[in-house]
Write an enzyme that holds these catalytic residues in place. Sequence first.
Site, PDB file in Angstrom:
ATOM      1  N   TYR A 128      46.582  56.574   9.428  1.00  0.00           N
ATOM      2  CA  TYR A 128      46.289  55.065   9.421  1.00  0.00           C
ATOM      3  C   TYR A 128      47.633  54.312   9.464  1.00  0.00           C
ATOM      4  CZ  TYR A 128      41.404  57.079   9.076  1.00  0.00           C
ATOM      5  OH  TYR A 128      40.380  57.330   9.258  1.00  0.00           O
ATOM      6  N   PHE A 406      36.017  57.083  -1.697  1.00  0.00           N
ATOM      7  CA  PHE A 406      34.851  56.602  -0.952  1.00  0.00           C
ATOM      8  C   PHE A 406      35.089  57.339   0.523  1.00  0.00           C
ATOM      9  CE2 PHE A 406      36.307  53.222   1.398  1.00  0.00           C
ATOM     10  CZ  PHE A 406      37.011  52.595   0.746  1.00  0.00           C
TER      11      PHE A 406
HETATM   12  C1  LIG Z   1      38.631  56.838   6.220  1.00  0.00           C
HETATM   13  C2  LIG Z   1      38.275  58.106   6.697  1.00  0.00           C
HETATM   14  O1  LIG Z   1      37.158  58.726   6.599  1.00  0.00           O
HETATM   15  S1  LIG Z   1      39.445  59.326   6.609  1.00  0.00           S
HETATM   16  C3  LIG Z   1      38.842  60.684   7.392  1.00  0.00           C
HETATM   17  C4  LIG Z   1      39.252  60.907   8.812  1.00  0.00           C
HETATM   18  N1  LIG Z   1      38.603  62.003   9.582  1.00  0.00           N
HETATM   19  C5  LIG Z   1      39.042  63.386   9.506  1.00  0.00           C
HETATM   20  O2  LIG Z   1      39.860  63.515   8.881  1.00  0.00           O
HETATM   21  C6  LIG Z   1      38.141  64.321   9.912  1.00  0.00           C
HETATM   22  C7  LIG Z   1      38.885  65.399  10.826  1.00  0.00           C
HETATM   23  N2  LIG Z   1      39.545  64.846  11.862  1.00  0.00           N
HETATM   24  C8  LIG Z   1      38.936  64.053  12.996  1.00  0.00           C
HETATM   25  O3  LIG Z   1      37.756  63.971  12.901  1.00  0.00           O
HETATM   26  C9  LIG Z   1      40.036  63.760  13.951  1.00  0.00           C
HETATM   27  O4  LIG Z   1      40.910  64.335  14.393  1.00  0.00           O
HETATM   28  C10 LIG Z   1      40.462  62.105  13.818  1.00  0.00           C
HETATM   29  C11 LIG Z   1      39.547  61.304  13.553  1.00  0.00           C
HETATM   30  C12 LIG Z   1      41.319  62.204  12.522  1.00  0.00           C
HETATM   31  C13 LIG Z   1      41.210  61.820  14.937  1.00  0.00           C
HETATM   32  O5  LIG Z   1      40.101  61.625  15.990  1.00  0.00           O
HETATM   33  P1  LIG Z   1      40.993  61.460  17.695  1.00  0.00           P
HETATM   34  O6  LIG Z   1      39.685  61.019  18.441  1.00  0.00           O
HETATM   35  O7  LIG Z   1      41.295  62.924  18.118  1.00  0.00           O
HETATM   36  O8  LIG Z   1      41.887  60.571  17.481  1.00  0.00           O
HETATM   37  P2  LIG Z   1      42.590  59.691  18.858  1.00  0.00           P
HETATM   38  O9  LIG Z   1      42.789  60.699  20.165  1.00  0.00           O
HETATM   39  O10 LIG Z   1      41.911  58.438  19.126  1.00  0.00           O
HETATM   40  O11 LIG Z   1      44.003  59.459  18.375  1.00  0.00           O
HETATM   41  C14 LIG Z   1      44.425  58.192  18.061  1.00  0.00           C
HETATM   42  C15 LIG Z   1      46.054  58.251  17.455  1.00  0.00           C
HETATM   43  O12 LIG Z   1      45.869  58.899  16.145  1.00  0.00           O
HETATM   44  C16 LIG Z   1      46.612  60.041  16.132  1.00  0.00           C
HETATM   45  N3  LIG Z   1      46.241  60.889  15.690  1.00  0.00           N
HETATM   46  C17 LIG Z   1      44.919  61.351  15.532  1.00  0.00           C
HETATM   47  N4  LIG Z   1      44.617  62.251  14.674  1.00  0.00           N
HETATM   48  C18 LIG Z   1      45.623  62.506  13.940  1.00  0.00           C
HETATM   49  C19 LIG Z   1      46.047  63.333  12.704  1.00  0.00           C
HETATM   50  N5  LIG Z   1      45.296  64.028  12.206  1.00  0.00           N
HETATM   51  N6  LIG Z   1      47.480  63.060  12.090  1.00  0.00           N
HETATM   52  C20 LIG Z   1      48.136  62.257  12.790  1.00  0.00           C
HETATM   53  N7  LIG Z   1      47.673  61.459  13.729  1.00  0.00           N
HETATM   54  C21 LIG Z   1      46.759  61.577  14.505  1.00  0.00           C
HETATM   55  C22 LIG Z   1      46.830  60.398  17.768  1.00  0.00           C
HETATM   56  O13 LIG Z   1      48.076  61.034  18.005  1.00  0.00           O
HETATM   57  C23 LIG Z   1      46.792  58.974  18.331  1.00  0.00           C
HETATM   58  O14 LIG Z   1      48.153  58.216  18.340  1.00  0.00           O
HETATM   59  P3  LIG Z   1      48.515  57.187  19.190  1.00  0.00           P
HETATM   60  O15 LIG Z   1      47.020  56.512  19.890  1.00  0.00           O
HETATM   61  O16 LIG Z   1      49.266  56.401  18.556  1.00  0.00           O
HETATM   62  O17 LIG Z   1      49.226  58.047  20.249  1.00  0.00           O
END
Ligand SMILES: CC(=O)SCCNC(=O)CCNC(=O)[C@H](O)C(C)(C)COP(=O)(O)OP(=O)(O)OC[C@H]1O[C@@H](n2cnc3c(N)ncnc32)[C@H](O)[C@@H]1OP(=O)(O)O
Length: 406
Positions: A128, A406
Site C-alpha cells: 500500500y 477490519f
Molecule cells: C485492505 C485489505 O483488504 S488488505 C488485503 C489485500 N489482499 C490480499 O492480500 C489477498 C491476496 N492478494 C491479492 O488478492 C492480490 O495479490 C493483490 C490484491 C494484493 C494484488 O492484486 P493485483 O491485481 O495482482 O495487483 P496489481 O497487478 O494491480 O498491482 C498493483 C501494484 O501493486 C504491486 N503488488 C501487487 N501485489 C503485491 C504484493 N503482494 N506485494 C507487493 N506489491 C504488490 C504490483 O507490483 C503493482 O506495482 P506497480 O503498479 O507499482 O508496478
Amino acid sequence: MTTETGSAIEVRNATDDDWPHIVKLDSFNFGGHIADLKSGITRELAPNDNVIVATNGGQVVGVTMHYDLQITVPGGALIDLPGVTWVSVAPTHRRRGILRTLLTEQHQRFLDSGAPMSILTASEGGIYGRFGYGPITTEFTHKFDRRFAAFRSTTVDPGGVRLAAKDEAEEFLPPIYDRWRRQRAGAVGRPAAYWRGVFADPESERGGASALFFLLHDDGFVSYRVRESAGSGMSLEIVDMFAVTPEAYIALWRTLGGLDLMSTITVSESRDMLLPYLLKDPRLPRLTGSHDLLWARILDVPGVLRARSYACELDVTIEVVDDFLDRGGVFRLTSRGNGGNAQCVPAEEPARLTIGIGDLASIYFGEHRAVTLAQAGRISAPEPEILERFDHAFTTSAAPRGGMFF
Ligand SMILES: CC(=O)SCCNC(=O)CCNC(=O)[C@H](O)C(C)(C)COP(=O)(O)OP(=O)(O)OC[C@H]1O[C@@H](n2cnc3c(N)ncnc32)[C@H](O)[C@@H]1OP(=O)(O)O
C-alpha cells in the site's frame, strides 16, 4: 482495461448477485472459508454502493470495498473516513493491474465525496505504500508467566472489577470502548454490526481456544480466551483490553493476576504499555512480536493537518509528494502549539522540508518520528533546526492505538 488475452475487465458497483462470488474470492485469497455470519455483517457495513468489483467475462475477479468509520486524531478531533477492506484479486488474474484499477476508481470516489483520509489494515507490508498509505499504529505482543508476576508496592489495588456474563458484556463493553477511543489518537469507532460479530463469538474465530470471558470495570474491560495445552496447563489470551483510566487498567491487571490456574498470559498493546511499570520484575512481559495495525492515506492535506493539535509552535512550509493521486503540493503549516488551532494553506514560497504523503500519515498520528524518516532518507530537510521543530511538533503524549481490526 483488457487482460493479456484481450478480454475486457469491467469495473462497476457490486449487486446482490455478486456477493456469493465476492465471498468465494475472499475465502480463496485469505485462506479461510468465510462464514455466513461474517459475510452478513460485512454486507451491513459495506452496502453495495461501497463495493466495487472487477469482472472478466461476467466473472468477479477482483473486489474492493469500504466501511464508513471514524478515527480520533491527536488533540481529540474526530474524522469520518472510509476504511478500505476485503481487497482481493483472483489468483488467475494477478499482476495485470486489476488492484491498481480498482483502487484508482475507489479513491477517486473518496475524493469526490470529500473524504479527508482513508484507512485500512494491510495483509502485507509491501502493497500500500505505492498508493500513498503509511502505517500509523503498531501493536506489541507480550507474553509472560503469570505465576511469576508480582506487583510492586507502588501499584495500587483499586478493585471494582466484576466477572461478567456475555449479556452484561454486550451492554457495557461498547460504551466503555467508545469513551476510550474518543480520547486515544488513531482509535477507530466500532460500528454496532462489528460488535455483533464480536459477541456472536463463532467457534470458527476461536482458533481452538475457549469462548470469550469478560472482566468488567466501570472504566475498562478485558475479553480473553483460555487455551489448554497438554503439559503446559491453561494459558490466557487477551483479545481486547481497553481502559479509560489508569485505575481501571491496574484493577483489571490485578484481577488477571489473581487467576491462579492460568500459566501464561498473552496481550497486545501500544508502545507505551503500562504493565511493566506495575511489576517487581519489569522484564517479565517479554516482547514476542509487533505488527502494524492501521495504515492511513491522506486525501486532503491542509484539511487533515488543520484537524490535529501540535506539541509546540510551528511555522513551516512543506512540500508533500503524492505520486498516486496528485493531492500533494506546497503548504504552509502554522500552529501556536498547546492544542491551539492550526492553519494550513497552499503556499507559493519555497518549501523547507519535503515528505511523501504516506510518511506524512505515519508521523501525523505520532507513532513514527520525522527525525527517523529523515535519517532513512525519506524526508528532505536541509536545515536541522527546521526538522527538529517539525519532529517535535508532531509528537504526542500517548502512543496511538487502532482498537479495531477490519
Ligand atoms: C485492505 C485489505 O483488504 S488488505 C488485503 C489485500 N489482499 C490480499 O492480500 C489477498 C491476496 N492478494 C491479492 O488478492 C492480490 O495479490 C493483490 C490484491 C494484493 C494484488 O492484486 P493485483 O491485481 O495482482 O495487483 P496489481 O497487478 O494491480 O498491482 C498493483 C501494484 O501493486 C504491486 N503488488 C501487487 N501485489 C503485491 C504484493 N503482494 N506485494 C507487493 N506489491 C504488490 C504490483 O507490483 C503493482 O506495482 P506497480 O503498479 O507499482 O508496478
